[in-house]
Design an enzyme around this catalytic site. Structure first.
Site, short mmCIF file in Angstrom:
data_model
loop_
_atom_site.label_atom_id
_atom_site.label_comp_id
_atom_site.label_asym_id
_atom_site.label_seq_id
_atom_site.Cartn_x
_atom_site.Cartn_y
_atom_site.Cartn_z
CB CYS A 4 -0.84 -0.11 1.14
SG CYS A 4 -2.25 -1.20 0.97
CD GLU A 5 4.54 4.05 0.54
OE1 GLU A 5 4.67 5.35 0.25
OE2 GLU A 5 4.53 3.32 1.44
#
Ligand SMILES: *Cc1c(COP(=O)(O)O)cnc(C)c1O
Length: 390
Positions: free
Chosen positions: A342-343
């Site tokens: 999640c980036e």
């Protein structure tokens, strides 16, 4: 901006491609679990032998931080290489694996570490590089009677990205050539003996003249240090990347170094490559989890991400990427190849030309043997890729 055709591994014809010939074995391995780094022992040996065959280096040290896999260290130990270590844990790994290794084949090259680490290293009997004036001036007792290398900053950083240029005004590494007088005073006051001069100007340095330049800079600095016998010109030898960069002219670099040796036969020449020795031996196998098209952009999602391989996110590094399950399928346009972290920077490649890909396909990311597994993390509490040495 990268052009799509150079993104595809088919555009490159280099030893990087060992894994094409081993496709079936790799697909079998992928069935036992992905994501997985797979290393070719043969490629490791080939790279070490290529450098040794130049005949211009008296000693090759492997920069352990590029990949500290015990099997990889073992290959280089058997090839007769020494080891360049940047932490006590790296030194301990090498000495633990190879109890018979002569201590003077280990070079400890720390940066901004506390006094205890120098004391520990002298206690281990390994060679130590000092890369700031501070330790010598503030902790003179620690260095009394010791033989040391000192790391100089030749003043011009080089390399494939700002973050890997390790010399020049804005680099935290090394001692400025303008401070040689102060360095000589500090060495004399401490009672240490400088037996080696060291420089490492960056990673991915593709100018063949850079090595001889660095060596000549070190030769000039020996005027202040009469005990110097060894010139260590560092690492940074490049490997081809997916960006279509010309392959490095090793023969030319070696020829120039031969000239340095002929002019200054009193010195040994050492080098300490990491990336050159291991990058091309490694491939990262991942599985396609999901595909997606959004606003005209096509995504291929993999069961890994920047927790396994951070170089594309961190340095904008380019790696060849192929669909190993469909090597001969026609290209179906550019894709964003992304992971499950999640980036938003979590990608392995942009505008990568790939065939129509499907859930479960095995995707191979090439040239990942260096600074892949060794920089992996548990970000998002996801385990990074496991490793297999062939
Ligand atoms: C990282 C490092 C190397 C190896 O650099 P590569 O680009 O992997 O060849 C060599 N010497 C020192 C001091 C280093 O920090």
């Amino acid at each position: 901006m990268p052009t799509p055709d150079t993104d595809s591994a088919t555009a490159i014809d280099t030893p990087t491609d060992w894994w094409r010939a081993r496709r079936d074995a790799l697909l079998d391995l992928a069935r036992t679990g992905t994501p997985r780094y797979v290393y070719s022992g043969a490629t490791l040996r080939e790279q070490a032998r290529k450098l040794n065959a130049t005949g211009v280096l008296d000693r090759l040290l492997y920069a352990v931080k590029a990949n500290a896999h015990p099997g990889i260290l073992d290959v280089f130990y058997r090839e007769g290489l020494g080891f360049e270590c940047v932490s006590p844990a790296e030194v301990e790994r090498v000495l633990g694996l190879f109890p018979g290794l002569a201590r003077d084949r280990v070079l400890f090259t720390p940066n901004f570490v506390p006094r205890e680490e120098y004391e520990w290293a002298f206690g281990q009997g390994v060679r130590v590089t000092v890369d700031n004036l501070y330790p010598l001036e503030a902790w003179a007792d620690t260095f009394r009677g010791q033989d040391i290398f000192v790391r100089l900053d030749p003043g011009q950083g080089r390399g494939h990205h700002d973050h890997v240029r390790t010399a020049g005004k804005h680099s935290k590494f090394g001692i400025d050539l303008g401070d040689l007088g102060r360095l000589a005073d500090a060495v004399a006051a401490s009672g240490a003996r400088v037996t080696g001069l060291h420089a490492h100007v960056g990673s991915g340095v593709d100018d063949p003249e850079a090595w001889a330049d660095t060596a000549e800079t070190l030769v000039a600095a020996t005027a202040s240090f009469p005990d110097v016998r060894i010139l260590d010109i560092g690492g940074g030898l490049p490997v081809p990347s997916a960006s279509g960069e010309a392959s490095f002219d090793l023969a030319h670099a070696a020829e120039l170094l031969r000239g340095v040796r002929q002019r200054h036969p009193e010195f040994e020449l050492w080098a300490e490559p990491g990336r050159y020795l291991v990058a091309e031996s490694g491939v990262l196998l991942c599985r396609v989890t999901q595909t997606k098209e959004k606003a005209g952009v096509r995504y291929i999602g993999l069961d890994s991400g920047m927790n396994s391989l951070v170089r594309p996110a961190m340095y904008g590094a380019r790696h060849p990427i192929v669909n190993l399950s469909r090597l001969d399928a026609p290209p179906a346009g550019p894709h964003e190849v992304v992971g499950m972290i999640c980036e938003s920077g979590d990608a392995f490649g942009h505008d990568v030309e790939l065939p129509e890909s499907h859930e479960g396909d095995v995707i191979a990311v090439g040239t990942v043997g260096a600074y892949g597994a060794s920089m992996a993390s548990r970000y998002n509490l996801r385990e990074p890729a496991r490793e297999t040495l062939l």
